[in-house]
Design an enzyme around this catalytic site. Structure first.
Site, short mmCIF file in Angstrom:
data_model
loop_
_atom_site.label_atom_id
_atom_site.label_comp_id
_atom_site.label_asym_id
_atom_site.label_seq_id
_atom_site.Cartn_x
_atom_site.Cartn_y
_atom_site.Cartn_z
N HIS A 266 0.84 -1.19 0.00
CA HIS A 266 0.00 0.00 0.00
C HIS A 266 0.88 1.24 0.00
O HIS A 266 2.09 1.16 0.23
CB HIS A 266 -0.97 -0.02 1.19
CG HIS A 266 -0.33 -0.22 2.53
ND1 HIS A 266 0.15 -1.44 2.96
CD2 HIS A 266 -0.05 0.65 3.54
CE1 HIS A 266 0.68 -1.32 4.17
NE2 HIS A 266 0.58 -0.04 4.54
N ARG A 276 -2.81 15.97 5.42
CA ARG A 276 -3.57 14.79 5.85
C ARG A 276 -2.88 14.21 7.09
O ARG A 276 -1.66 14.27 7.21
CB ARG A 276 -3.57 13.75 4.72
CG ARG A 276 -4.17 12.41 5.09
CD ARG A 276 -4.22 11.50 3.86
NE ARG A 276 -4.88 10.25 4.18
CZ ARG A 276 -4.24 9.16 4.62
NH1 ARG A 276 -2.93 9.17 4.78
NH2 ARG A 276 -4.91 8.06 4.91
O1 LIG Z 1 -1.60 7.06 6.23
C1 LIG Z 1 -2.14 5.99 5.96
O2 LIG Z 1 -3.33 5.90 5.63
C2 LIG Z 1 -1.33 4.72 5.97
C3 LIG Z 1 -0.02 4.85 6.68
C4 LIG Z 1 0.83 3.63 6.54
O3 LIG Z 1 0.68 2.84 5.64
C5 LIG Z 1 1.86 3.37 7.56
O4 LIG Z 1 2.11 4.24 8.43
O5 LIG Z 1 2.47 2.27 7.49
FE LIG Z 2 1.64 0.94 6.09
#
Ligand SMILES: O=C(O)CCC(=O)C(=O)O
Ligand SMILES: [Fe+2]
Length: 330
Positions: A266, A276
């Protein structure tokens, strides 16, 4: 005093050399926005049939998506809002303060930004984070409201993560007390992310593509959006749901489940206008815990969390990227 990390100064060379590149990571347009499978945890208390259905739906989502969202998760909205307010307060402090070596009395690497080892835009994250190993929380000033809010949240998140991990284990025949034996509130960590507006959203990411190093992650995000996951070879955007927490499977659950549950790559895309915030709770075992597939033949060599982390550190140093579970394939 400026709150923003000095992205431009530090990454000037990378930004300049990439300005004329044809192959830029395309991050903004044309992504399908999907609702993740929605699990209503109140169904666990309705009756044996509804409970079983709910557990199966969670398992199915972990198999097919590696991601799902949960509602009626028992973490009060008021606490989530308070965490976000404290998070805003801490990130609104001057950069010089955030980058002091003993900021908040935490260890040196707790406050992070960009990627010190970035070699190109591909591995440079346009974000800053406070990554707090929960065993260090007692070092923070005890009258600090950030500390007490994190403590309160971490307790709820730990309880929730353990329950989710245990429900997911039922579908696989992993013993019921596995997580209780190997994880503790202090073995997990909380990562608070801030994504400042990015002047080049089509050239770089808020967080570069990665999988999480844990059993599972619970993410609380605001309504800005930007989280994307790789599904059937394509990037899809996760539609924010104000009532839900996002849950994703991490590398350790993929290894433990022998590849049945998926630790999905992701990323967060950059946004030109809006900042954000998100908070990710990483449910982790103690360093000594050895992770071994629950069924045979095993896809992966067994490894301890400590070995896994050391391998990541080596790989990041050598290549700029985490290689991850594929290093441990048999
Ligand atoms: O900010 C997000 O929605 C995901 C953050 C993320 O993937 C992480 O901190 O590992
Ligand atoms: Fe993550």
């Amino acid at each position: 005093m400026a709150i923003e990390p000095p992205f431009f100064e530090k990454y000037k060379a990378i930004l300049q050399s990439s300005a004329n590149e044809k192959e830029k990571p395309s991050t903004v347009e044309g992504f399908e926005e999907l609702e993740l499978p929605l699990i209503d945890l109140s169904h666990l208390n309705l009756g044996p049939l509804e409970r079983q259905e709910c557990i199966e739906k969670m398992g199915q989502a972990a198999i097919e998506w590696g991601f799902f969202q949960i509602v009626n998760h028992a973490v009060p909205d008021e606490l989530l809002n308070r965490l976000k307010q404290e998070q805003i307060k801490v990130f609104q402090q001057p950069f010089d303060k955030k980058s002091e070596y003993n900021f908040l009395n935490l260890s040196v690497q707790s406050y992070r930004w960009g990627n010190p080892l970035a070699t190109s835009l591909r591995n440079l994250s346009w974000s800053e984070a406070l990554h707090i190993s929960l065993k260090d929380i007692s070092k923070m000033d005890e009258y600090n409201k950030l500390r007490s809010t994190i403590e309160e949240y971490a307790e709820k998140a730990n309880f929730l993560a353990q329950r989710l991990a245990e429900y997911l284990a039922q579908n696989l025949g992993i013993k019921a007390n596995y997580f209780q034996e190997n994880c503790s509130p202090s073995s997990s960590s909380l990562r608070m992310n801030r994504y400042p507006p990015c002047p080049y959203p089509s050239m770089m990411f808020g967080i570069i593509p990665h999988t999480d190093t844990d059993f599972l992650t619970i993410v609380s995000q605001d309504q800005v959006g930007g989280l994307q996951l790789k599904r059937n070879g394509r990037w899809v955007s996760v539609k924010p749901n104000p009532k839900a927490l996002v849950v994703n499977i991490g590398d350790f659950y993929q290894a433990l489940s022998n590849g049945v549950y998926k630790s999905i790559t992701h990323r967060v895309i950059a946004n030109q206008e809006t900042e954000r915030y998100s908070a990710a709770y990483f449910y982790c075992p103690t360093y000594e815990t050895v992770i071994e597939s629950c069924s045979k033949p095993s896809l992966y060599k067994k490894f301890s969390f400590k070995e896994y982390r050391e391998q990541i550190q080596k790989d990041v140093k050598a290549t700029g990227d985490k290689v991850g579970l594929s290093r441990f394939l048999l």
